[in-house]
Design a protein around this motif. Structure first.
Motif, mmCIF file in Angstrom:
data_model
loop_
_atom_site.group_PDB
_atom_site.id
_atom_site.type_symbol
_atom_site.label_atom_id
_atom_site.label_comp_id
_atom_site.label_asym_id
_atom_site.label_seq_id
_atom_site.Cartn_x
_atom_site.Cartn_y
_atom_site.Cartn_z
ATOM 1 N N LEU A 39 0.848 -1.189 0.000
ATOM 2 C CA LEU A 39 0.000 0.000 0.000
ATOM 3 C C LEU A 39 0.884 1.240 0.000
ATOM 4 O O LEU A 39 1.691 1.451 0.899
ATOM 5 C CB LEU A 39 -0.914 0.012 1.225
ATOM 6 C CG LEU A 39 -1.893 1.182 1.318
ATOM 7 C CD1 LEU A 39 -2.871 1.182 0.149
ATOM 8 C CD2 LEU A 39 -2.634 1.144 2.637
ATOM 9 N N GLU A 40 0.743 2.048 -1.045
ATOM 10 C CA GLU A 40 1.474 3.305 -1.165
ATOM 11 C C GLU A 40 0.533 4.359 -1.727
ATOM 12 O O GLU A 40 -0.067 4.151 -2.792
ATOM 13 C CB GLU A 40 2.689 3.158 -2.091
ATOM 14 C CG GLU A 40 3.816 2.356 -1.491
ATOM 15 C CD GLU A 40 5.039 2.322 -2.394
ATOM 16 O OE1 GLU A 40 4.946 2.712 -3.575
ATOM 17 O OE2 GLU A 40 6.080 1.883 -1.912
ATOM 18 N N GLU A 41 0.418 5.460 -1.025
ATOM 19 C CA GLU A 41 -0.407 6.584 -1.465
ATOM 20 C C GLU A 41 -1.815 6.132 -1.855
ATOM 21 O O GLU A 41 -2.332 6.443 -2.923
ATOM 22 C CB GLU A 41 0.275 7.325 -2.619
ATOM 23 C CG GLU A 41 1.621 7.899 -2.228
ATOM 24 C CD GLU A 41 2.357 8.524 -3.406
ATOM 25 O OE1 GLU A 41 1.760 8.672 -4.482
ATOM 26 O OE2 GLU A 41 3.535 8.860 -3.212
ATOM 27 N N ASN A 42 -2.437 5.336 -0.957
ATOM 28 C CA ASN A 42 -3.814 4.862 -1.126
ATOM 29 C C ASN A 42 -4.032 3.961 -2.339
ATOM 30 O O ASN A 42 -5.134 3.889 -2.870
ATOM 31 C CB ASN A 42 -4.814 6.018 -1.161
ATOM 32 C CG ASN A 42 -5.315 6.363 0.215
ATOM 33 O OD1 ASN A 42 -5.092 5.610 1.170
ATOM 34 N ND2 ASN A 42 -5.991 7.476 0.326
ATOM 35 N N ALA A 43 -3.000 3.263 -2.768
ATOM 36 C CA ALA A 43 -3.131 2.321 -3.877
ATOM 37 C C ALA A 43 -2.185 1.139 -3.638
ATOM 38 O O ALA A 43 -1.143 1.284 -3.001
ATOM 39 C CB ALA A 43 -2.793 2.997 -5.200
ATOM 40 N N TRP A 44 -2.586 -0.023 -4.149
ATOM 41 C CA TRP A 44 -1.725 -1.201 -4.057
ATOM 42 C C TRP A 44 -0.736 -1.177 -5.208
ATOM 43 O O TRP A 44 -1.122 -1.082 -6.364
ATOM 44 C CB TRP A 44 -2.564 -2.476 -4.103
ATOM 45 C CG TRP A 44 -3.433 -2.626 -2.900
ATOM 46 C CD1 TRP A 44 -4.786 -2.491 -2.857
ATOM 47 C CD2 TRP A 44 -3.013 -2.911 -1.568
ATOM 48 N NE1 TRP A 44 -5.233 -2.675 -1.574
ATOM 49 C CE2 TRP A 44 -4.164 -2.934 -0.755
ATOM 50 C CE3 TRP A 44 -1.781 -3.154 -0.965
ATOM 51 C CZ2 TRP A 44 -4.124 -3.192 0.607
ATOM 52 C CZ3 TRP A 44 -1.734 -3.403 0.397
ATOM 53 C CH2 TRP A 44 -2.894 -3.421 1.165
ATOM 54 N N ARG A 45 0.548 -1.248 -4.855
ATOM 55 C CA ARG A 45 1.612 -1.228 -5.851
ATOM 56 C C ARG A 45 2.338 -2.566 -5.824
ATOM 57 O O ARG A 45 2.697 -3.074 -4.765
ATOM 58 C CB ARG A 45 2.599 -0.105 -5.548
ATOM 59 C CG ARG A 45 3.677 0.077 -6.606
ATOM 60 C CD ARG A 45 4.580 1.265 -6.331
ATOM 61 N NE ARG A 45 5.499 1.059 -5.232
ATOM 62 C CZ ARG A 45 6.661 0.385 -5.315
ATOM 63 N NH1 ARG A 45 7.014 -0.173 -6.445
ATOM 64 N NH2 ARG A 45 7.446 0.269 -4.271
ATOM 65 N N ILE A 46 2.554 -3.144 -7.007
ATOM 66 C CA ILE A 46 3.297 -4.399 -7.111
ATOM 67 C C ILE A 46 4.780 -4.094 -6.920
ATOM 68 O O ILE A 46 5.337 -3.255 -7.617
ATOM 69 C CB ILE A 46 3.021 -5.080 -8.457
ATOM 70 C CG1 ILE A 46 1.548 -5.512 -8.511
ATOM 71 C CG2 ILE A 46 3.960 -6.273 -8.666
ATOM 72 C CD1 ILE A 46 1.111 -6.111 -9.814
ATOM 73 N N THR A 47 5.384 -4.774 -5.955
ATOM 74 C CA THR A 47 6.773 -4.489 -5.593
ATOM 75 C C THR A 47 7.762 -5.551 -6.068
ATOM 76 O O THR A 47 8.957 -5.263 -6.162
ATOM 77 C CB THR A 47 6.918 -4.369 -4.069
ATOM 78 O OG1 THR A 47 6.481 -5.600 -3.474
ATOM 79 C CG2 THR A 47 6.102 -3.212 -3.531
#
Length: 133
Positions: free
Chosen positions: A110-118
């Motif tokens: 979760l980054e800046e209110n969105a799910w980011r694939i890491t």
């Protein structure tokens, strides 16, 4: 009463007769995945020294790596303070725990209110499982 039956009676199974099981890399501590076990899966995991889960979607035992070859060899087994979660420290053979072809299942952050694939895909799931991921 055998030792394995005594061990299984110490687990606080949920209403479906299951317990969550966390697989953690025994060397790095990275959490690889979470799956479910019933009594038979946990007994076989202890007996065979490899992760065996209960597939809720297939309603069947699932030996991790039976299709992919990415077996989880059991190094250490723990339960939490309430005996309602199993922690398995494993050696992840082949380096891939997730059916998406990634090292671990927890690849979204979760980054800046969105799910980011890491985490990147290490191997295309079609190359692991054929046409079905």
């Amino acid at each position: 009463m055998t030792e394995s039956i005594k061990l299984l009676q110490g687990i606080n199974w949920n209403e479906q007769g299951l317990v969550p099981a966390i697989a953690q890399d025994w060397q790095t501590g990275e959490v690889l995945m979470l799956a479910w076990m019933n009594e038979e899966a946990l007994a076989l995991t202890i007996e065979e020294g490899r992760a065996i889960y209960w597939s809720r979607s297939r309603q069947a035992l699932w030996r991790k790596g039976e299709e992919s070859g990415h077996v989880q060899s059991l190094r250490e087994l723990r339960i939490d303070c309430d005996a309602d979660t199993v922690l398995m420290k494993v050696d992840q053979v082949g380096g891939i725990a997730c059916h998406t072809g990634r090292r671990a299942c927890f690849f979204q952050k979760l980054e800046e209110n969105a799910w980011r694939i890491t985490d990147e895909i290490l191997k295309d799931p079609r190359d692991i499982y054929g046409s079905k991921p």
